[in-house]
Design a protein around this motif. Structure first.
Motif, short mmCIF file in Angstrom:
data_model
loop_
_atom_site.label_atom_id
_atom_site.label_comp_id
_atom_site.label_asym_id
_atom_site.label_seq_id
_atom_site.Cartn_x
_atom_site.Cartn_y
_atom_site.Cartn_z
N UNK B 38 1.07 -1.28 0.15
CA UNK B 38 -0.19 0.03 0.03
C UNK B 38 0.59 1.20 -0.31
N UNK B 39 0.41 2.62 -0.28
CA UNK B 39 1.13 3.56 -0.68
C UNK B 39 0.70 4.48 0.47
N UNK B 40 1.16 5.47 1.11
CA UNK B 40 1.21 5.68 2.62
C UNK B 40 1.80 7.78 1.56
N UNK B 41 1.18 8.76 2.35
CA UNK B 41 1.28 10.08 1.61
C UNK B 41 1.13 10.02 2.37
N UNK B 42 2.20 11.22 3.50
CA UNK B 42 2.24 12.43 4.55
C UNK B 42 1.38 13.66 4.66
N UNK B 43 0.43 13.88 5.50
CA UNK B 43 -0.22 15.30 5.87
C UNK B 43 0.88 16.21 6.64
N UNK B 44 1.42 17.26 5.77
CA UNK B 44 2.32 17.79 6.75
C UNK B 44 2.19 19.33 6.71
N UNK B 45 2.05 20.02 8.34
CA UNK B 45 1.67 21.53 7.93
C UNK B 45 1.79 22.16 7.42
N UNK B 108 4.80 16.69 10.96
CA UNK B 108 3.61 15.70 10.08
C UNK B 108 2.31 15.39 11.24
N UNK B 109 1.45 15.35 9.79
CA UNK B 109 0.60 15.61 11.19
C UNK B 109 -0.65 14.06 10.38
N UNK B 110 -0.51 13.80 9.72
CA UNK B 110 -0.94 13.23 9.83
C UNK B 110 -0.88 11.96 8.88
N UNK B 111 -0.99 11.18 8.50
CA UNK B 111 -0.84 9.81 6.70
C UNK B 111 -1.74 9.67 6.26
N UNK B 112 -2.02 10.05 4.68
CA UNK B 112 -3.19 8.74 4.27
C UNK B 112 -2.27 7.35 3.18
N UNK B 125 -4.17 15.77 -0.55
CA UNK B 125 -4.45 17.49 -0.56
C UNK B 125 -6.07 17.23 -0.15
N UNK B 126 -6.76 16.86 0.46
CA UNK B 126 -7.82 16.78 0.40
C UNK B 126 -8.60 16.65 2.27
#
Lengths: 157, 749
Positions: B38-45, B108-112, B125-126
């Motif tokens: 699976x692929x992860x993408x970070x949600x960054x500040x 780092x806030x979260x990851x999808x 992005x959403x």
């Protein structure tokens, strides 16, 4: 969408997502991971391939743009188990450290030698200006291109 | 060419995996295809400082292919410090996998996690983040002020450090001249061409395997286990091929994140950053502001020096408590200064996190002190080379601050040889050019260490085995960053065992396979310490080989010698293969060695660099016309690698001197977060670099070798800045010396 093109001498006919960049087609669809991504905006040259004889950044080209055209990647340099002169020269000159920029460097150099078999040092530096390397300081890469050019000339003489 | 009397040492053999690199066949972490990954993408500040007020995941979760979104609410609350490499080290643990108190643009806030890369990117992005924005502290000089917004509960000032010898304060009063400077070095991106990335997976027993381009497998294991609250034996780390590191991949940054996500989803997770994420959210070179006062007498002797470094570690501490000491120690080991005070204060700022970066503080302290020394030489009316020669250390001088022996310190040889090669005297006599184009020359000296001895435990265990087919397998936690570590170890073993390096195998570092190493591929310890271990272990293996051969050939050991894979006696010979098989069959023994090697010391490495520049007075553009680098390496194990390290270092230092810098807007957002806005030197900008080596041998190093990879980048920026100041008569003291800064400095003259 249907995409017909030539990749490293082989004619391919694929059904692809038209939203793909060329680099994604190569790496994700065809699993040809020799072509690297370093910036995604055409600044580092790690993804350089040769399109109809010209070095281009495959992150800046949509896959559909290569329809009917010829693509050469690093995987296509070796012929029948024989390394290309550029590959040998890179190896012999110590032009490869971490190796991540190497495929792109090789393709920019290959495109240069295809159009200018005996380039000056200035021409080599200019041709490689869009390829970043953080390990070597470029000097051994420039030497390698000079060496490959000499090897080719000797070969054809 | 091999060194005199040696077969493999000194020889320029290509890096061990060169063919696979040249053909594109070698897979880096981002090239690996794991089944079901699976692929992860970070949600960054997106802001430099604030609290996350609200996180809206609804739209992101609706993206087809999204498996889950994990935030600071889900991640474990086990603070860690990614710089910690040994269990029990005292460190400031201020990092978490995710946070709602964002402290820099890129935190780092979260990851999808999603089934495809595209879905993960779209969903990330959403994710809508609402912040309560706080004032951002960007200027380190303002970080410690009373009205500065605290970045951590403990405040913004982390630590004060001091090293001193003699009585600098009173000796300063005796000085004929005191030269003061304030010199600033930038926050720099490592710019390894491979961006950061790793893959983590969990097996049925709950063991996490992380595949990662790293510098210290056992550090990754430690940090992942700490961050997740798991025993260390539940974490296995495999080093993948590194596409460059320069310290940037030294601290585990993504590994705990990917491991956490893999545990959550129960499937392999690939987390590969793009360039912007790598610039923002990994590590940078530590920014420093140095204030230095150097007291000299009329004869050109340094009588006292006081240095203060303000160290900006960014939003998290990482190595902030260690790097000032690494800086300070160097200032006692290059010149004979008996009365000196080094002090440092380390602060947090709301900027990307600093960590290890080629030279580990040495380029910063070197820039501060070497630019200042040129000002001193100018004030004395003395040639900068001559001035340095009156003050440089001699071999085996004592470190007045009580550090380990500097060993066979050959800096004077470097300066002498470099001056000749560069034609310093001839070039000094040339006019500077009064028109639009000015010419100048500059030089700088430098020192760096060889490992952790004297500071931290420095030892490695290695396994060597001669297999029944006559090959040698070396197991050790080696991480080839692209510098040639593996071939270096092979050449050392090859020389001792008289065996072609192609018959030596060194598998990639793996915590399950490799015996323990205390510190990994950092601190310029690999050739000196790890190479020392291989040298000694190969010697042990040779002894065992000869013992078995003596039985097989029925001859005394004293009459036997090794030659190209054979043991030769007076009456006959036996191949290594025959001997290993004989040992197994007849002696019920295996030719293997497990060796613990404790570093015997920490001699200093040295170098002197010389630069000639041309500066356009109108545009402020600088061209480096000529460059000479001379290094005291003890003995080059692979001359080509040493040259490659030096040339690459000059390129990196050139970037620090002239163009590389993370820049910020008024709110602290990074404005140079991509290569189109963060310029690194390219081929046309790179000067030719003439390299010369001083190979006088360091007794305690393998075949006399000591470090090169980090030190070569240390003196580059000051050498170039000194050359610019020589050309223009300016006193440029902020790096990088961009065209704008140069033009401004010309106007100040």
């Amino acid at each position: 969408m249907r995409l017909d093109f030539t990749l490293n001498g082989a004619v391919l006919s694929l059904d692809i997502d038209p939203g793909l960049r060329l680099i994604d087609l190569l790496r994700d669809v065809l699993d040809m991971t020799g072509t690297k991504e370093g910036c995604g905006e055409g600044e580092c040259g790690a993804c350089t391939i040769i399109l109809d004889g010209v070095a281009v950044d495959s992150c800046m080209v949509m896959a559909m743009q290569v329809r009917g055209r010829e693509v050469l990647t690093v995987e296509g340099l070796e012929q029948k188990g024989e390394l290309d002169e550029l590959q040998r020269a890179f190896i012999d000159s110590g032009a490869i450290q971490c190796g991540y920029c190497t495929p792109g460097m090789l393709m920019s150099a290959k495109a240069l030698l295809m159009r200018t078999p005996e380039p000056t040092e200035h021409e080599i530096r200019s041709a490689m200006a869009g390829n970043l390397c953080r390990c070597t300081g470029y000097l051994k890469i420039i030497q390698a291109v000079q060496k490959a050019s000499q090897m080719q000339s000797a070969h054809h003489a | 060419m091999p060194a005199a009397g040696l077969k493999y040492i000194g020889k320029s053999i290509p890096i061990h995996d060169v063919r696979e690199k040249a053909t594109g066949a070698l897979r880096y972490a981002g090239d690996l295809k794991l089944h079901g990954v699976l692929h992860a993408k970070l949600v960054l500040s997106e802001i430099a400082h604030g609290r996350v007020k609200h996180l809206d995941l609804e739209q992101a979760l609706a993206v087809p292919g999204v498996v889950g979104i994990y935030t600071y609410r889900d991640a474990p609350d086990h603070p860690y410090n990614s710089h910690q490499w040994l269990e029990g080290m005292e460190v400031q643990k201020d990092e978490l996998i995710f946070t709602d108190h964002v402290r820099f643009h890129g935190d780092r806030i979260a990851a999808v996690v999603a089934e495809t890369r595209e879905a993960s990117e779209r969903a990330a992005r959403l994710v809508h983040v609402e912040y309560d924005e706080l004032p951002a502290v960007i200027d380190p000089e303002a970080a410690g002020l009373l009205n500065a917004t605290p970045i951590h509960a403990s405040g913004n000032h982390i630590v004060h450090k001091r090293i001193a010898c003699g009585d600098a304060e009173s000796r300063m009063r005796d000085a004929d001249l005191v030269i003061e400077d304030r010199i600033e070095t930038p926050k720099v991106h490592h710019a390894a061409m491979e961006t950061h990335g790793c893959i983590a997976e969990v097996d049925a027993q709950g063991t996490i395997t992380v595949r990662t381009p790293c510098q210290v497998i056992f550090q990754v294991q430690l940090i992942v286990s700490q961050a997740l609250g798991l025993p260390m034996d539940k974490v296995r780390v495999l080093k993948t091929t590194l596409g460059g590191s320069f310290g940037g991949k030294g601290q585990p940054i993504l590994e705990p994140v990917a491991a956490f996500l893999a545990l959550k989803v129960g499937k392999p997770v690939r987390l590969v950053l793009d360039r912007t994420e790598t610039i923002l959210s990994t590590r940078t070179r530590t920014k420093a502001i140095g204030r230095v006062r150097t007291g000299v007498d009329r004869k050109g002797r340094i009588v006292a020096r006081e240095i203060h470094m303000l160290v900006d570690t960014g939003a998290y501490c990482t190595n902030g408590e260690v790097i000032p000491m690494a800086m300070g120690k160097k200032s006692f080991r290059l010149y004979q200064i008996q009365d000196q005070i080094f002090e440092a204060d380390v602060v947090y700022t709301n900027t990307p996190v600093a960590g290890a970066c080629r030279g580990y503080g040495s380029p910063q302290i070197c820039a501060v002190t070497e630019i200042n020394l040129d000002h001193a030489a100018r004030a004395l009316g003395m040639d900068p080379v001559e001035f340095r020669m009156r003050n440089l250390v001699h071999p085996y001088n004592a470190d007045p601050a009580g550090g380990p022996s500097i060993g066979n310190a050959r800096i004077r040889d470097c300066v002498t040889k470099g001056s000749d090669l560069f034609q310093w005297r001839e070039k000094s006599a040339r006019p500077k050019g009064g028109g639009r184009i000015a010419r100048g020359i500059g030089m700088a000296c430098c020192t760096h260490g060889n490992g952790y001895y004297g500071g931290f435990p420095d030892f490695i265990t290695v396994d060597l085995r001669l297999t029944p087919d006559g090959a040698v397998v070396i197991k050790g936690a080696f991480h080839d960053l692209g510098c040639g570590t593996v071939m270096t170890m092979m050449q050392i073993a090859a020389e001792v065992l008289d065996l072609d390096p192609s018959s030596i195998l060194i598998p990639d570092a793996d915590t399950l396979v490799c015996p323990f190493d205390s510190a990994g591929t950092q601190a310029s310890r690999v050739t000196y310490v790890c190479g020392g271990a291989v040298h000694q272990a190969a010697g042990e293996l040779k002894r065992k080989l000869l013992e078995s051969a003596a039985t097989l050939l029925a001859e005394p050991i004293s009459g036997l010698r090794l030659e190209q894979g054979y043991v030769i006696g007076s009456s006959g010979r036996a191949s290594y293969q025959e001997i290993a098989q004989y040992a197994q069959r007849q002696l019920r023994s295996d030719l293997c060695v497990n060796l613990l090697y404790q570093s015997p010391g920490n001699p200093a490495s040295y170098g002197a660099h010389f630069a000639e520049v041309e500066v356009d007075r109108i545009t402020g553009r600088v061209r480096v016309l000529d460059y000479v680098a001379v290094h005291d390496v003890g003995q080059a194990i692979n001359t080509g690698f040493v040259e490659g390290q030096i040339q690459g270092s000059v390129q990196m230092g050139l970037g620090m001197a002239l163009m590389e810098e993370l820049t910020f807007d008024a709110r602290g957002r990074v404005t140079s977060s991509r290569f189109s806005r963060y310029t690194v030197p390219n081929a046309p900008e790179m000067p030719n670099v003439r390299v010369a080596l001083i190979e006088e041998g360091e007794e305690s190093g393998p075949f006399g070798a000591k470090s090169i990879g980090e030190i070569a980048t240390v003196p580059v920026a000051p050498a170039i800045i000194n050359a610019i100041n020589d050309a223009l008569g300016t006193r440029i003291s902020v790096m990088p010396a961009t065209p704008e800064r140069i033009v401004a400095a010309i106007q100040d003259v």
